[in-house]
Design a protein around this motif. Structure first.
Motif, PDB file in Angstrom:
ATOM      1  N   UNK A  47      26.111  37.901   6.288  1.00 42.52           N
ATOM      2  CA  UNK A  47      27.033  38.620   7.340  1.00 42.52           C
ATOM      3  C   UNK A  47      26.790  40.182   7.475  1.00 42.52           C
ATOM      4  N   UNK A  48      25.983  40.596   6.724  1.00 45.29           N
ATOM      5  CA  UNK A  48      25.607  42.062   6.813  1.00 45.29           C
ATOM      6  C   UNK A  48      24.122  42.413   7.035  1.00 45.29           C
ATOM      7  N   UNK A  49      23.740  43.766   7.502  1.00 41.22           N
ATOM      8  CA  UNK A  49      22.605  44.199   7.541  1.00 41.22           C
ATOM      9  C   UNK A  49      22.150  44.648   6.266  1.00 41.22           C
ATOM     10  N   UNK A  50      20.922  43.910   5.878  1.00 41.38           N
ATOM     11  CA  UNK A  50      20.580  44.015   4.490  1.00 41.38           C
ATOM     12  C   UNK A  50      19.244  44.733   4.599  1.00 41.38           C
ATOM     13  N   UNK A  51      18.881  45.360   5.382  1.00 42.33           N
ATOM     14  CA  UNK A  51      17.551  46.053   5.480  1.00 42.33           C
ATOM     15  C   UNK A  51      17.520  47.334   4.711  1.00 42.33           C
ATOM     16  N   UNK A  52      18.709  48.162   4.268  1.00 40.15           N
ATOM     17  CA  UNK A  52      18.763  49.343   3.415  1.00 40.15           C
ATOM     18  C   UNK A  52      19.878  49.210   2.549  1.00 40.15           C
ATOM     19  N   UNK A  53      19.540  49.527   1.389  1.00 43.01           N
ATOM     20  CA  UNK A  53      20.553  49.516   0.165  1.00 43.01           C
ATOM     21  C   UNK A  53      21.865  50.396   0.555  1.00 43.01           C
ATOM     22  N   UNK A  54      22.969  49.747   0.503  1.00 41.99           N
ATOM     23  CA  UNK A  54      24.298  50.177   0.672  1.00 41.99           C
ATOM     24  C   UNK A  54      24.658  50.717  -0.639  1.00 41.99           C
ATOM     25  N   UNK A  55      24.591  52.125  -1.066  1.00 42.41           N
ATOM     26  CA  UNK A  55      24.969  52.542  -2.188  1.00 42.41           C
ATOM     27  C   UNK A  55      26.349  52.662  -2.449  1.00 42.41           C
ATOM     28  N   UNK A  56      27.195  52.909  -1.341  1.00 45.40           N
ATOM     29  CA  UNK A  56      28.562  53.021  -1.484  1.00 45.40           C
ATOM     30  C   UNK A  56      29.077  51.629  -1.971  1.00 45.40           C
ATOM     31  N   UNK A  57      28.517  50.464  -1.151  1.00 47.89           N
ATOM     32  CA  UNK A  57      28.978  49.223  -1.581  1.00 47.89           C
ATOM     33  C   UNK A  57      28.676  48.839  -3.031  1.00 47.89           C
ATOM     34  N   UNK A  58      27.591  49.379  -3.587  1.00 49.09           N
ATOM     35  CA  UNK A  58      27.116  49.083  -5.083  1.00 49.09           C
ATOM     36  C   UNK A  58      28.099  49.812  -6.063  1.00 49.09           C
ATOM     37  N   UNK A  59      28.158  51.139  -5.653  1.00 49.14           N
ATOM     38  CA  UNK A  59      29.135  51.646  -6.534  1.00 49.14           C
ATOM     39  C   UNK A  59      30.855  51.527  -6.290  1.00 49.14           C
ATOM     40  N   UNK A  60      30.968  51.069  -5.244  1.00 46.47           N
ATOM     41  CA  UNK A  60      32.379  50.383  -4.876  1.00 46.47           C
ATOM     42  C   UNK A  60      32.289  49.067  -5.789  1.00 46.47           C
ATOM     43  N   UNK A  61      31.624  48.284  -5.822  1.00 47.89           N
ATOM     44  CA  UNK A  61      31.582  47.132  -6.803  1.00 47.89           C
ATOM     45  C   UNK A  61      31.679  47.371  -8.352  1.00 47.89           C
ATOM     46  N   UNK A  62      30.904  48.602  -8.657  1.00 52.25           N
ATOM     47  CA  UNK A  62      31.174  49.037 -10.019  1.00 52.25           C
ATOM     48  C   UNK A  62      32.505  49.428 -10.375  1.00 52.25           C
ATOM     49  N   UNK A  63      33.263  49.897  -9.537  1.00 50.88           N
ATOM     50  CA  UNK A  63      34.303  50.749  -9.725  1.00 50.88           C
ATOM     51  C   UNK A  63      35.553  49.738  -9.871  1.00 50.88           C
ATOM     52  N   UNK A  64      35.380  48.457  -9.446  1.00 50.33           N
ATOM     53  CA  UNK A  64      36.529  47.302  -9.392  1.00 50.33           C
ATOM     54  C   UNK A  64      36.734  46.715 -10.698  1.00 50.33           C
ATOM     55  N   UNK A  65      37.730  46.218 -11.014  1.00 46.79           N
ATOM     56  CA  UNK A  65      38.135  45.725 -12.169  1.00 46.79           C
ATOM     57  C   UNK A  65      37.422  44.611 -12.845  1.00 46.79           C
TER      58      UNK A  65
END
Length: 214
Positions: A47-65
């Motif tokens: 469902x997403x544009x996976x051409x480039x790395x979305x670091x906001x997504x990665x770092x957001x996942x890392x902050x989640x519980x």
């Protein structure tokens, strides 16, 4: 597709308790088995544009519980590892040293291994990392050549391993053993010689793991 909704709907309290206990109660879990989590992740990636790395997504996942979020971040980076560049390494190191445990660290070492194989200048950095004060950074340096077989840089491997001999840390000694065991499938004689030369400075755990296939 909303990942939070999908993960929440897949929550299994009984399995969550089992997973949390296995990880020594360091992290909360949704309780989603890996195959089911990967199905959710694969559906999300469509469902997403996976051409480039979305670091906001990665770092957001890392902050989640819940710990599954960090697993999803690693799956995401592995899926897009061809997009990684050397300047991403500080971001990867931040992930390695945040919420650190073997489960995430051993997923991230594949990414450093990929970058080092594509960019030989990263090998000097891995040598530096092998002497880092953080045990998880050192563990990545030790294991970053796993599965390389004949492409293993044995000079670098030896230097990194020797930098970590005489260590009492379980996760370092386990990594030394795994690294040698993996390479023994390709060059058992090299591993035998390493053990013979350095056995007085190796932990019994390292020798036992390294000797499994030789």
């Amino acid at each position: 597709m909303d990942l939070l909704t999908e993960l929440s709907n897949a929550t299994n309290s009984e399995k969550a308790q089992q997973m949390e206990k296995y990880m020594r109660d360091q992290f909360p879990f949704f309780g989603i088995p890996a195959p089911e989590r990967k199905k959710i992740f694969q559906a999300y990636m469509k469902t997403i544009d996976s051409i480039t790395i979305d670091w906001d997504f990665v770092e957001g996942c890392w902050k989640k519980e819940q710990r599954e979020w960090q697993y999803i971040a690693i799956d995401y980076l592995i899926r897009l590892k061809k997009q990684l560049i050397i300047s991403d390494i500080p971001r990867l190191k931040q992930l390695i040293t945040t919420k650190s445990w073997w489960d995430t660290v051993d997923g991230l070492d594949e990414l450093l291994g990929y970058l080092a194989l594509q960019n030989p200048e990263v090998e000097k950095l891995m040598l530096d990392w092998s002497q880092d004060e953080n045990i998880w950074v050192r563990r990545v340096a030790i294991n970053h050549q796993l599965l390389r077989k004949n492409r293993t840089n044995t000079i670098l491997l030896k230097q990194i391993l020797c930098n970590n001999l005489n260590d009492t840390e379980f996760f370092i000694n386990k990594a030394i053993g795994w690294s040698l065991r993996d390479y023994s499938k390709t060059n058992p004689e090299w591993v035998r010689q390493f053990i013979q030369t350095h056995k007085e400075h190796m932990a019994p755990l390292s020798i036992r793991e390294a000797s499994k296939y030789i």
